[in-house]
Design a protein around this motif. Structure first.
Motif, PDB file in Angstrom:
ATOM      1  N   TRP A   1      11.739  73.956   3.585  1.00 17.12           N
ATOM      2  CA  TRP A   1      11.623  72.506   3.418  1.00 17.12           C
ATOM      3  C   TRP A   1      10.527  72.117   2.443  1.00 17.12           C
ATOM      4  O   TRP A   1      10.542  71.023   1.898  1.00 17.12           O
ATOM      5  CB  TRP A   1      11.394  71.838   4.775  1.00 17.12           C
ATOM      6  CG  TRP A   1      12.669  71.843   5.561  1.00 17.12           C
ATOM      7  CD1 TRP A   1      13.022  72.723   6.543  1.00 17.12           C
ATOM      8  CD2 TRP A   1      13.776  70.963   5.385  1.00 17.12           C
ATOM      9  NE1 TRP A   1      14.283  72.437   6.995  1.00 17.12           N
ATOM     10  CE2 TRP A   1      14.764  71.356   6.304  1.00 17.12           C
ATOM     11  CE3 TRP A   1      14.036  69.884   4.542  1.00 17.12           C
ATOM     12  CZ2 TRP A   1      15.990  70.700   6.402  1.00 17.12           C
ATOM     13  CZ3 TRP A   1      15.251  69.229   4.655  1.00 17.12           C
ATOM     14  CH2 TRP A   1      16.207  69.642   5.570  1.00 17.12           C
ATOM     15  N   LYS A   2       9.578  73.022   2.210  1.00 14.12           N
ATOM     16  CA  LYS A   2       8.523  72.706   1.247  1.00 14.12           C
ATOM     17  C   LYS A   2       9.081  72.600  -0.171  1.00 14.12           C
ATOM     18  O   LYS A   2       8.531  71.897  -0.998  1.00 14.12           O
ATOM     19  CB  LYS A   2       7.424  73.774   1.295  1.00 14.12           C
ATOM     20  CG  LYS A   2       6.621  73.745   2.567  1.00 14.12           C
ATOM     21  CD  LYS A   2       5.574  74.834   2.564  1.00 14.12           C
ATOM     22  CE  LYS A   2       4.829  74.812   3.883  1.00 14.12           C
ATOM     23  NZ  LYS A   2       3.904  75.943   3.997  1.00 14.12           N
ATOM     24  N   ARG A   3      10.164  73.347  -0.422  1.00 10.30           N
ATOM     25  CA  ARG A   3      10.750  73.347  -1.771  1.00 10.30           C
ATOM     26  C   ARG A   3      12.184  72.822  -1.768  1.00 10.30           C
ATOM     27  O   ARG A   3      12.958  73.167  -2.647  1.00 10.30           O
ATOM     28  CB  ARG A   3      10.698  74.762  -2.346  1.00 10.30           C
ATOM     29  CG  ARG A   3       9.277  75.266  -2.504  1.00 10.30           C
ATOM     30  CD  ARG A   3       9.202  76.587  -3.191  1.00 10.30           C
ATOM     31  NE  ARG A   3      10.006  77.593  -2.488  1.00 10.30           N
ATOM     32  CZ  ARG A   3      10.215  78.808  -2.938  1.00 10.30           C
ATOM     33  NH1 ARG A   3       9.699  79.191  -4.075  1.00 10.30           N
ATOM     34  NH2 ARG A   3      10.935  79.667  -2.268  1.00 10.30           N
ATOM     35  N   TRP A   4      12.534  71.977  -0.811  1.00 12.71           N
ATOM     36  CA  TRP A   4      13.916  71.509  -0.694  1.00 12.71           C
ATOM     37  C   TRP A   4      14.380  70.786  -1.957  1.00 12.71           C
ATOM     38  O   TRP A   4      15.559  70.834  -2.301  1.00 12.71           O
ATOM     39  CB  TRP A   4      14.099  70.615   0.535  1.00 12.71           C
ATOM     40  CG  TRP A   4      13.492  69.246   0.386  1.00 12.71           C
ATOM     41  CD1 TRP A   4      12.228  68.878   0.715  1.00 12.71           C
ATOM     42  CD2 TRP A   4      14.129  68.087  -0.154  1.00 12.71           C
ATOM     43  NE1 TRP A   4      12.040  67.557   0.418  1.00 12.71           N
ATOM     44  CE2 TRP A   4      13.197  67.038  -0.111  1.00 12.71           C
ATOM     45  CE3 TRP A   4      15.402  67.824  -0.664  1.00 12.71           C
ATOM     46  CZ2 TRP A   4      13.488  65.767  -0.566  1.00 12.71           C
ATOM     47  CZ3 TRP A   4      15.700  66.552  -1.105  1.00 12.71           C
ATOM     48  CH2 TRP A   4      14.738  65.531  -1.050  1.00 12.71           C
ATOM     49  N   GLN A   5      13.440  70.157  -2.669  1.00 11.66           N
ATOM     50  CA  GLN A   5      13.819  69.423  -3.880  1.00 11.66           C
ATOM     51  C   GLN A   5      14.333  70.358  -4.973  1.00 11.66           C
ATOM     52  O   GLN A   5      15.148  69.962  -5.796  1.00 11.66           O
ATOM     53  CB  GLN A   5      12.656  68.578  -4.374  1.00 11.66           C
ATOM     54  CG  GLN A   5      12.358  67.441  -3.406  1.00 11.66           C
ATOM     55  CD  GLN A   5      11.010  66.816  -3.631  1.00 11.66           C
ATOM     56  OE1 GLN A   5      10.079  67.509  -4.039  1.00 11.66           O
ATOM     57  NE2 GLN A   5      10.901  65.528  -3.360  1.00 11.66           N
ATOM     58  N   ARG A   6      13.870  71.586  -4.975  1.00 16.19           N
ATOM     59  CA  ARG A   6      14.375  72.571  -5.938  1.00 16.19           C
ATOM     60  C   ARG A   6      15.837  72.905  -5.662  1.00 16.19           C
ATOM     61  O   ARG A   6      16.593  73.236  -6.569  1.00 16.19           O
ATOM     62  CB  ARG A   6      13.565  73.863  -5.875  1.00 16.19           C
ATOM     63  CG  ARG A   6      12.170  73.738  -6.385  1.00 16.19           C
ATOM     64  CD  ARG A   6      11.519  75.095  -6.333  1.00 16.19           C
ATOM     65  NE  ARG A   6      10.132  75.021  -6.737  1.00 16.19           N
ATOM     66  CZ  ARG A   6       9.326  76.051  -6.782  1.00 16.19           C
ATOM     67  NH1 ARG A   6       9.745  77.249  -6.416  1.00 16.19           N
ATOM     68  NH2 ARG A   6       8.070  75.898  -7.153  1.00 16.19           N
ATOM     69  N   TYR A   7      16.208  72.872  -4.391  1.00 15.83           N
ATOM     70  CA  TYR A   7      17.563  73.237  -3.981  1.00 15.83           C
ATOM     71  C   TYR A   7      18.522  72.047  -4.024  1.00 15.83           C
ATOM     72  O   TYR A   7      19.727  72.236  -3.958  1.00 15.83           O
ATOM     73  CB  TYR A   7      17.548  73.821  -2.566  1.00 15.83           C
ATOM     74  CG  TYR A   7      16.528  74.915  -2.364  1.00 15.83           C
ATOM     75  CD1 TYR A   7      16.428  75.983  -3.255  1.00 15.83           C
ATOM     76  CD2 TYR A   7      15.660  74.885  -1.283  1.00 15.83           C
ATOM     77  CE1 TYR A   7      15.493  76.990  -3.067  1.00 15.83           C
ATOM     78  CE2 TYR A   7      14.730  75.890  -1.086  1.00 15.83           C
ATOM     79  CZ  TYR A   7      14.646  76.930  -1.980  1.00 15.83           C
ATOM     80  OH  TYR A   7      13.727  77.926  -1.796  1.00 15.83           O
ATOM     81  N   TYR A   8      17.977  70.860  -4.114  1.00 23.50           N
ATOM     82  CA  TYR A   8      18.781  69.641  -4.019  1.00 23.50           C
ATOM     83  C   TYR A   8      19.923  69.586  -5.044  1.00 23.50           C
ATOM     84  O   TYR A   8      21.054  69.265  -4.674  1.00 23.50           O
ATOM     85  CB  TYR A   8      17.876  68.421  -4.122  1.00 23.50           C
ATOM     86  CG  TYR A   8      18.588  67.109  -3.936  1.00 23.50           C
ATOM     87  CD1 TYR A   8      19.175  66.785  -2.716  1.00 23.50           C
ATOM     88  CD2 TYR A   8      18.688  66.204  -4.990  1.00 23.50           C
ATOM     89  CE1 TYR A   8      19.833  65.587  -2.548  1.00 23.50           C
ATOM     90  CE2 TYR A   8      19.342  65.003  -4.827  1.00 23.50           C
ATOM     91  CZ  TYR A   8      19.917  64.696  -3.605  1.00 23.50           C
ATOM     92  OH  TYR A   8      20.571  63.510  -3.446  1.00 23.50           O
TER      93      TYR A   8
ATOM     94  N   TYR B   1      21.741  77.564  -8.993  1.00 24.45           N
ATOM     95  CA  TYR B   1      20.300  77.370  -8.820  1.00 24.45           C
ATOM     96  C   TYR B   1      19.543  77.738 -10.095  1.00 24.45           C
ATOM     97  O   TYR B   1      18.555  77.108 -10.450  1.00 24.45           O
ATOM     98  CB  TYR B   1      19.805  78.196  -7.630  1.00 24.45           C
ATOM     99  CG  TYR B   1      18.335  78.041  -7.359  1.00 24.45           C
ATOM    100  CD1 TYR B   1      17.814  76.827  -6.905  1.00 24.45           C
ATOM    101  CD2 TYR B   1      17.461  79.108  -7.549  1.00 24.45           C
ATOM    102  CE1 TYR B   1      16.457  76.688  -6.658  1.00 24.45           C
ATOM    103  CE2 TYR B   1      16.109  78.971  -7.295  1.00 24.45           C
ATOM    104  CZ  TYR B   1      15.620  77.763  -6.850  1.00 24.45           C
ATOM    105  OH  TYR B   1      14.276  77.620  -6.600  1.00 24.45           O
TER     106      TYR B   1
END
Length: 187
Positions: A24-31, A143
């Motif tokens: 969840w700390k990097r969820w924006q990368r996966y968005y 990704y």
């Protein structure tokens, strides 16, 4: 009631798993890749609207809401979990992708046996296996290289459309122009 539970159980497992083990700390990368996965489902709905290959007959949600439930409750959490733990070494990537394909195939087999999913127009569980085998590497590729992934996905879409005889263009019936000309001539 049984169908509702069989839909809610995997949904709950994916949501809880994503909450517990997702990055969840990097969820924006996966968005963007989450959107890619969700758009894939929406593209299927749009392109195969008149000739569905599979569908989920539901008894508690209308089909459009059921699709949104799949996108937000299964596909987005899947993407977060899948990318959060994606291995670096190719050997482990292959094993990891096979594991995810197996998870999705197990769920689909249960859905098929219980009647949650229904195939039509020549689709089968073997086509789903091929779809999932292509889908997970595409998620990983998106990704890193989103544009290339979209190109590959659209090529795969065109191939599937061709195999299942889904038209690319509107074909006008030759008599339709005659009908229009007759209407013009009479006025």
């Amino acid at each position: 009631m049984k169908l509702i539970l069989l839909r809610i159980i995997p949904l709950s497992i994916f949501l809880i798993s994503a909450y517990r083990w997702g990055d969840w700390k990097r969820w924006q990368r996966y968005y963007p890749t989450m959107l890619f996965f969700g758009f894939g489902d929406l593209i299927y709905i749009a392109v195969f609207h008149d000739k569905v290959l599979w569908e989920f007959p539901t008894n508690f949600l209308v089909p459009s809401l059921d699709e949104l439930l799949l996108i937000f409750g299964i596909f987005f959490p899947t993407t977060l979990l899948f990318l959060s733990h994606y291995p670096k070494r190719v050997y482990f990537q292959i094993i990891y992708i096979v594991m995810w394909v197996a998870i999705y195939m197990f769920i689909e087999a249960v859905d098929l046996i219980t009647g949650i999913i229904v195939y039509s127009n020549g689709w089968s569980i073997w086509w789903s296996l091929l779809h999932n085998t292509v889908q997970f590497p595409l998620i990983a590729l998106h990704y890193r290289k989103p544009l290339l992934t979209w190109i590959i996905a659209l090529i795969f879409l065109a191939i599937i459309m061709n195999i299942f005889n889904v038209p690319f263009m509107v074909v006008k019936h030759p008599n339709s122009m005659q009908n229009i000309n007759l209407l013009i001539d009479r006025s």
